[in-house]
Design an enzyme around this catalytic site. Structure first.
Site, PDB file in Angstrom:
ATOM      1  N   HIS A 306       0.854  -1.191   0.000  1.00 21.17           N
ATOM      2  CA  HIS A 306       0.000   0.000   0.000  1.00 21.17           C
ATOM      3  C   HIS A 306       0.884   1.232   0.000  1.00 21.17           C
ATOM      4  O   HIS A 306       1.948   1.232   0.614  1.00 21.17           O
ATOM      5  CB  HIS A 306      -0.907   0.008   1.246  1.00 21.17           C
ATOM      6  CG  HIS A 306      -2.067   0.913   1.109  1.00 21.17           C
ATOM      7  ND1 HIS A 306      -1.989   2.256   1.377  1.00 21.17           N
ATOM      8  CD2 HIS A 306      -3.332   0.685   0.676  1.00 21.17           C
ATOM      9  CE1 HIS A 306      -3.164   2.811   1.141  1.00 21.17           C
ATOM     10  NE2 HIS A 306      -3.994   1.886   0.710  1.00 21.17           N
ATOM     11  N   ASP A 363      -7.967  -5.334   0.039  1.00 16.64           N
ATOM     12  CA  ASP A 363      -8.464  -6.215  -1.009  1.00 16.64           C
ATOM     13  C   ASP A 363      -8.122  -7.679  -0.772  1.00 16.64           C
ATOM     14  O   ASP A 363      -8.650  -8.551  -1.451  1.00 16.64           O
ATOM     15  CB  ASP A 363      -7.889  -5.783  -2.368  1.00 16.64           C
ATOM     16  CG  ASP A 363      -8.439  -4.441  -2.786  1.00 16.64           C
ATOM     17  OD1 ASP A 363      -9.661  -4.257  -2.671  1.00 16.64           O
ATOM     18  OD2 ASP A 363      -7.662  -3.568  -3.204  1.00 16.64           O
TER      19      ASP A 363
END
Ligand code: ACO
Length: 448
Positions: A306, A363
């Site tokens: 991320h 996700d």
């Protein structure tokens, strides 16, 4: 006295004002830098550039902290209610009973689509990607509700927000029904937000879809955990498009397009495809991990890493808990969950991922939950968009209230230096007319 930092360029010193956030985050205000020195800043991918000040969401990526309007995300786990969070993000306070009741009524009233919008769905091929349909249809809402384009009162804005949050669900469900050749299920005013979506997706005339509290709460939490994440790619897109004065519907349609990409919201589909590929035996877990670390393979460990979180993504941790609970409740033994656990365990102990601070993101587990809820894989990113809608609306509104300037980054030009135009015949054209470029083609009446 306001704080500033001196910067010396080409022997000239200027003072850059320091902007301090409510959590003591610091920024240098460089808005006058070019005027004062001729320099701009360069930051490809905007990893170090603040594009605005915002009071909506706070993230500390090193500490794994995410807060909506100051409230830690974990506090929504007990009794998650997506609509309550929509109001919180958009208007800045937890809704009173009256505000909640009024907003719910507007959601119910505006759940239906204009009947002629139904024909648009039939115009798309069956295999059309649902994210393309979603973006097109959200944009098309501007045609059906032109009164919403000018947002000249709070009341009109609340209705526009309710329309978008309610209709995105109807559009999503109709897109799916259309793609499988089934009749549309109209929204049922007696059902709550999530149940209504599942009814529109799954009910058949002979078999109304039924759900229960654990499913409803899990789905609410999934939507809440996707609801905002400050200046991510799609939200920044909504703000940039909105900064030109584009209406709320057009700006959010652009957000859907940005979310579609596999490095952003599309990653939840990519995670499932990765787990399925391993499950089918195309690749072992170990071989997949080897390729994910090889830059030349073109493969990444999807659902990992991320831009902001350099420690655990708190949303991933919560989703893992929900996934375990939901699968146990539904009595589902999903081999993909086991593969996910193994990938995570290997990655968390592998120096490649540890050194780069790559952890599971939102996700990684959301796909397993959506699959358990019966959501088709090609609808995963659409569900993400439903969840992110209040965040987009909140940022569009905040920016409008801030009265900010049009978004317009600069660049460093790296093309050819000053050049001259070379006449066409000198470049081998038979004549100076573009009409003669294809030999033998009759000359059009009008010259080009
Ligand atoms: N698998 C393998 N290697 C990775 C991964 C991954 N998932 N993510 C990053 N890396 C590596 C990069 O190759 C790079 O290595 P290097 O330093 O040796 O060159 C390093 O880690 C830094 O990666 P960047 O791409 O520079 O990180 P960035 O912040 O630009 O990208 C992103 C973040 C896009 C999320 C990236 O981690 C990624 O592609 N992850 C997989 C896709 C994904 O899960 N996306 C969803 C993100 S969450 C969301 O949008 C809702």
């Amino acid at each position: 006295m306001s704080e500033s930092v001196p910067l010396t360029i080409d022997g000239k010193t200027i003072e850059l004002p320091v902007v301090t956030g409510s959590e003591d985050e610091k920024a240098l205000d460089i808005s006058k830098l070019r005027d004062a020195t001729g320099y701009i800043t360069l930051d490809q991918g905007y990893g170090n550039t603040g594009s605005c000040t915002s009071a909506i969401t706070y993230i500390d990526g090193d500490a794994g902290i995410l807060r909506y309007r100051g409230i830690p995300i974990e506090q929504f786990e007990e009794a998650p209610n997506f609509i309550e969070v929509c109001w919180l993000l958009i208007f800045g306070n937890l809704p009173s009973a009256e505000e909640y009741g009024d907003f719910s009524e507007r959601l119910t009233k505006h759940a239906m689509l204009n009947e002629s919008m139904k024909y648009h769905f039939q115009g798309f091929p069956n295999q059309a990607p649902p994210m393309a349909i979603l973006s097109a249809m959200i944009n098309a809402l501007s045609c059906f509700h032109p009164d919403m384009i000018e947002m000249d009162s709070d009341d009109r804005f609340i209705t526009a927000a309710a329309r978008l949050i309610s209709k995105i669900r109807t559009i999503a469900a109709f897109a799916h029904r259309s793609s499988i050749g089934r009749t549309y299920n109209y929204p049922n005013p007696n059902l709550l937000y999530v149940e209504n979506f599942m009814h529109m997706l799954f009910s058949e005339p002979h078999a109304p879809h039924e759900t229960d509290d654990i499913v409803r709460l899990a789905f609410n939490l999934v939507l809440i955990l996707h609801a905002d994440h400050e200046q991510n790619c799609s939200t920044s897109t909504v703000r940039l498009v909105g900064s030109s004065g584009a209406n709320l519907f057009a700006s959010c349609a652009a957000g859907v397009c940005a979310l579609w990409g596999p490095l952003h919201g599309g990653a939840n589909v990519a995670v499932l495809e990765m787990l399925e590929q391993i499950h089918k035996g195309d690749l072992s877990v170990e071989e997949y991990m080897r390729q994910a670390k090889d830059k030349n393979s073109g493969i990444r460990l999807m659902g990992f890493g991320h831009r902001v979180y350099k420690s655990f993504d708190p949303r991933a941790q919560m989703l893992q808990r929900v996934a375990e609970k939901l699968l146990a409740h539904l009595n589902i033994n999903d081999p993909l969950l086991e593969i996910g656990r193994r990938l995570e365990e290997i990655a968390l102990n592998d120096s490649y991922f540890v050194e780069r601070k790559l952890y599971p993101n939102v996700d990684f587990y959301s796909g397993i939950i959506l699959r358990a809820l019966g959501i088709p894989t090609n609808m995963f990113t659409v569900v993400f968009a439903m969840g992110r809608m209040p965040g987009w609306i909140a940022h569009w509104r905040e920016q409008n209230l801030q009265g900010s300037r049009i978004g317009r980054p600069r660049q460093i030009y790296t093309g050819p230096e000053m050049n001259d135009y070379v006449p066409r015949v000198q470049r081998g054209w038979v004549s100076d007319s573009a009409a003669d470029i294809i030999p033998g083609r009759p000359r059009p009446t009008f010259d080009l």
